[in-house]
Design an enzyme around this catalytic site. Structure first.
Site, PDB file in Angstrom:
ATOM      1  CG  HIS A  55      -1.971  -1.115   1.098  1.00 14.03           C
ATOM      2  ND1 HIS A  55      -1.703  -2.351   1.626  1.00 14.03           N
ATOM      3  CD2 HIS A  55      -3.195  -1.178   0.539  1.00 14.03           C
ATOM      4  CE1 HIS A  55      -2.736  -3.141   1.407  1.00 14.03           C
ATOM      5  NE2 HIS A  55      -3.661  -2.459   0.732  1.00 14.03           N
ATOM      6  CG  ASN A  78       5.686  14.294  -7.517  1.00 12.39           C
ATOM      7  OD1 ASN A  78       4.588  14.814  -7.329  1.00 12.39           O
ATOM      8  ND2 ASN A  78       5.914  13.470  -8.528  1.00 12.39           N
TER       9      ASN A  78
END
Length: 160
Positions: A55, A78
């Site tokens: 996960h 990000n």
């Protein structure tokens, strides 16, 4: 196909349930193990002998060096200021933002359900506590925990 043809897998990589992962445009180093329901995006790099638990989401721009442990449900980010649309209301595309790179140094350990913000460096052999939200660089050998994560110790002191 859950593992794209453009994925580079080193020798002896173990993907326990290849039908339950999503890997594309990434590299996974020799001897690493990848659990179920893991996504590793393009331009992400996993070193050798790492364990990526189930996960977990590893996005573009993340570099995980050798012998790193990543617990269950760890999330990497990000983009520090994510948006779905531009000022004119048009949907954003890859051309409308820049990847913020993240680096996890050798032998670091990241506890389950931690979130690692973009642009962070987690130091060598550092330990991230379960559920921590890492918003700043973590020094080598530091233990960090909490929201936001703060240094609470040194792994060298705890292992004696």
């Amino acid at each position: 196909m859950p593992i794209s043809d453009n994925v580079r897998l080193g020798e002896g990589v173990m993907i326990h349930h290849p039908q339950l992962v999503n890997l594309y445009g990434c590299s996974v180093g020799a001897g690493s193990r990848v659990g179920a329901f893991v996504e590793i995006q393009k331009n992400a790099h996993i070193g050798e002998r790492c364990k990526i638990s189930s996960h977990t989401f590893i996005c573009e721009g993340v570099t995980v060096e050798d012998e790193v442990f990543v617990g269950h449900g760890v999330m990497f980010i990000n983009d520090i200021f994510p948006q779905a649309a531009n000022e004119d209301g048009s949907a954003q595309s890859e051309a409308d933002w820049s990847v913020v790179e993240t680096r996890i140094k050798t032998r670091a350990s990241i506890g389950s359900n931690a979130t690692i913000m973009g642009g962070i460096t987690v130091g060598q052999s550092a330990l991230i506590g379960a559920g921590a939200v890492v918003t700043k660089d973590v020094p080598d050998f530091a233990i960090v925990a909490g929201v936001p994560a703060k240094v609470v110790g040194d792994v060298r002191d705890k292992r004696k």
